[in-house]
Design a protein around this motif. Structure first.
Motif, mmCIF file in Angstrom:
data_model
loop_
_atom_site.group_PDB
_atom_site.id
_atom_site.type_symbol
_atom_site.label_atom_id
_atom_site.label_comp_id
_atom_site.label_asym_id
_atom_site.label_seq_id
_atom_site.Cartn_x
_atom_site.Cartn_y
_atom_site.Cartn_z
ATOM 1 N N GLU A 170 1.203 -30.760 19.581
ATOM 2 C CA GLU A 170 1.167 -29.317 19.820
ATOM 3 C C GLU A 170 -0.236 -28.849 20.187
ATOM 4 O O GLU A 170 -0.511 -27.661 20.239
ATOM 5 C CB GLU A 170 1.680 -28.570 18.574
ATOM 6 N N ASP A 171 -1.135 -29.813 20.403
ATOM 7 C CA ASP A 171 -2.473 -29.488 20.912
ATOM 8 C C ASP A 171 -2.447 -29.579 22.433
ATOM 9 O O ASP A 171 -1.595 -30.253 23.007
ATOM 10 C CB ASP A 171 -3.511 -30.525 20.437
ATOM 11 N N PHE A 172 -3.402 -28.931 23.082
ATOM 12 C CA PHE A 172 -3.576 -29.104 24.519
ATOM 13 C C PHE A 172 -5.023 -28.767 24.874
ATOM 14 O O PHE A 172 -5.714 -28.094 24.110
ATOM 15 C CB PHE A 172 -2.626 -28.190 25.313
ATOM 16 N N CYS A 195 -6.844 -26.009 22.553
ATOM 17 C CA CYS A 195 -5.880 -25.179 21.829
ATOM 18 C C CYS A 195 -5.052 -26.008 20.853
ATOM 19 O O CYS A 195 -4.752 -27.171 21.110
ATOM 20 C CB CYS A 195 -4.922 -24.503 22.817
ATOM 21 N N ASP A 196 -4.659 -25.392 19.749
ATOM 22 C CA ASP A 196 -3.845 -26.045 18.726
ATOM 23 C C ASP A 196 -2.680 -25.099 18.426
ATOM 24 O O ASP A 196 -2.862 -24.066 17.788
ATOM 25 C CB ASP A 196 -4.722 -26.264 17.478
ATOM 26 N N GLY A 197 -1.489 -25.445 18.918
ATOM 27 C CA GLY A 197 -0.322 -24.594 18.708
ATOM 28 C C GLY A 197 -0.050 -24.398 17.231
ATOM 29 O O GLY A 197 -0.107 -25.347 16.454
ATOM 30 N N THR A 202 -9.948 -29.838 17.663
ATOM 31 C CA THR A 202 -8.993 -29.197 16.759
ATOM 32 C C THR A 202 -9.217 -29.725 15.338
ATOM 33 O O THR A 202 -9.949 -30.696 15.127
ATOM 34 C CB THR A 202 -7.540 -29.470 17.188
ATOM 35 N N ASP A 203 -8.540 -29.100 14.383
ATOM 36 C CA ASP A 203 -8.712 -29.488 12.976
ATOM 37 C C ASP A 203 -8.226 -30.912 12.709
ATOM 38 O O ASP A 203 -8.586 -31.502 11.694
ATOM 39 C CB ASP A 203 -8.026 -28.483 12.045
ATOM 40 N N GLY A 204 -7.424 -31.466 13.607
ATOM 41 C CA GLY A 204 -6.992 -32.863 13.459
ATOM 42 C C GLY A 204 -8.166 -33.819 13.438
ATOM 43 O O GLY A 204 -8.104 -34.901 12.853
ATOM 44 N N LEU A 205 -9.290 -33.423 14.072
ATOM 45 C CA LEU A 205 -10.521 -34.211 13.952
ATOM 46 C C LEU A 205 -11.377 -33.707 12.797
ATOM 47 O O LEU A 205 -11.736 -34.465 11.898
ATOM 48 C CB LEU A 205 -11.345 -34.165 15.246
ATOM 49 N N HIS A 214 -3.200 -37.320 10.214
ATOM 50 C CA HIS A 214 -2.142 -36.446 9.711
ATOM 51 C C HIS A 214 -1.782 -35.304 10.640
ATOM 52 O O HIS A 214 -0.748 -34.686 10.493
ATOM 53 C CB HIS A 214 -2.538 -35.881 8.341
ATOM 54 N N ASP A 215 -2.649 -35.000 11.592
ATOM 55 C CA ASP A 215 -2.405 -33.871 12.488
ATOM 56 C C ASP A 215 -2.602 -34.358 13.923
ATOM 57 O O ASP A 215 -3.100 -35.464 14.150
ATOM 58 C CB ASP A 215 -3.405 -32.748 12.136
ATOM 59 N N ASN A 216 -2.215 -33.543 14.878
ATOM 60 C CA ASN A 216 -2.566 -33.818 16.266
ATOM 61 C C ASN A 216 -4.086 -33.743 16.382
ATOM 62 O O ASN A 216 -4.731 -32.973 15.678
ATOM 63 C CB ASN A 216 -1.975 -32.765 17.206
ATOM 64 N N ILE A 217 -4.652 -34.562 17.283
ATOM 65 C CA ILE A 217 -6.116 -34.650 17.393
ATOM 66 C C ILE A 217 -6.525 -34.373 18.834
ATOM 67 O O ILE A 217 -6.043 -35.048 19.755
ATOM 68 C CB ILE A 217 -6.603 -36.070 17.033
HETATM 69 ZN ZN LIG Z 1 -3.960 -29.030 13.915
#
Ligand SMILES: [Zn+2]
Ligand SMILES: [Zn+2]
Length: 327
Positions: free
Chosen positions: A85-87, A104-106, A259-262, A317-320
């Motif tokens: 859901e990131d782009f 962006c992070d949806g 994004t917060d995934g990193l 744990h999240d999209n990166i």
């Molecule tokens: Zn995220």
């Protein structure tokens, strides 16, 4: 007995249900889409050892863009989420003198969050590319255009999802100034051996209670609210006026958007600097060591990949998503 709700249609589901009986949505994140077996059953190639189902590779699982040796980025689904859901979007204008980065992070509680992130990143990037001559104005314009585009995404107004929403961080780098705008908790950092720092301030519950002196950072981090964002780009947001900083680039280094995934795995600028420094010294791309006059040439994609790799190795744990401009 605990009754829970399906995140998609809102129907009641039981704690042990693997699928929603009403709409078929899989209820356990990171598991087989067919039989619901846990992530530990799924091998490197995506085969489920329980039922043999193979998840189709998706285009956005790993997205890589290289504009030149100085500007590149990577977006990865990570290890736990079904969708990315990131782009992000990158562009050079003004004879490659001006660089644009948008990440962006949806918002996952919102409808079509992947489309929201893509729409916002692409429309903001396009607006910045046409209006770059006046960076601050361009930034405000870009966020407003992005809000309009995201608000135009079809949204079936059912009771359980918010309208399509996303975080956004954008940078317009012209001469020695980086103009950075954001909404939400996607971040920009300046990374350099002579001093690294975080350039954005999260629009998050945590940042606000700590700033108001209501809690210490350590206390706030323990709260279930810690990851909540207070501003975002979406049809239900009050406005799309970004926070903006103008950062004077002090010398050579890297502008990093992520994004917060990193950053969940390395929130401090210094931690990110150390990870990049290790890459620069050992990477197969034969980079010059950090600080060398030609350091950074060809490094943008190598650094992006290695930071994504770092986040995956830390749990994913999240999209990166990581975008890098070498300066
Ligand atoms: Zn995220
Ligand atoms: Zn299975």
């Amino acid at each position: 007995m605990t009754i829970m709700q399906c995140s998609k249609c809102g129907a009641s589901v039981l704690p042990n249900d693997r699928f929603c009986e009403e709409c078929g949505t899989l209820l356990i994140a990171g598991s087989c889409e067919k039989c619901g077996a846990g992530i530990e059953e799924i091998d490197e190639q995506g085969f489920c050892s329980n039922c043999g189902f193979r998840r189709e590779p998706r285009e956005r699982d790993w997205l890589e863009i290289t504009i030149g040796s100085h500007l590149a980025g990577v977006s990865d689904r990570g290890l736990r989420h079904h969708h990315n859901e990131d782009f992000f979007a990158l562009k050079q204008v003004n004879n490659a003198q001006t660089n644009i980065l948008v990440v962006c992070d949806g918002v996952s509680s919102s409808d079509q969050s992947d489309l929201a992130a893509q729409t916002a990143a692409e429309s903001a990037c396009l607006t910045l590319a046409t209006a770059w001559e006046n960076p601050e104005l361009a930034m405000k314009l870009a966020f407003n255009t992005a809000l309009k585009s995201v608000s135009n995404i079809f949204y079936a107004n059912n009771q359980n999802t918010d309208p399509p929403s996303t975080t956004i961080v954008a940078a317009l780098v012209h001469h020695d100034t980086a103009t950075i705008g954001w909404l939400g908790d996607s971040r920009a950092y300046w990374i350099s051996p002579s001093g690294s720092r975080q350039l954005t301030k999260d629009d998050s519950w945590l940042t606000e209670v700590v700033a108001a002196g209501e809690m210490t950072e350590i206390e706030a981090k323990r709260s279930p609210n810690a990851h909540g964002i207070t501003r975002w780009l979406g049809a239900d947001a009050d406005n799309a006026d970004p926070s903006i900083v103008n950062f004077t680039i002090p010398g050579s280094g890297y502008l990093l958007l992520c994004t917060d995934g990193l950053w969940n795995y390395a929130p401090e600028a210094l931690q990110l600097t150390n990870i990049i420094q290790q890459t620069s010294n050992t990477d197969v791309f034969a980079l010059q060591p950090f600080g060398h006059p030609t350091a950074g040439v060809g490094a943008a994609i190598a650094i992006s990949r290695s930071l994504v790799e770092f986040a995956r190795n830390s749990g994913g744990h999240d999209n990166i998503t990581v975008a890098v401009l070498c300066l």
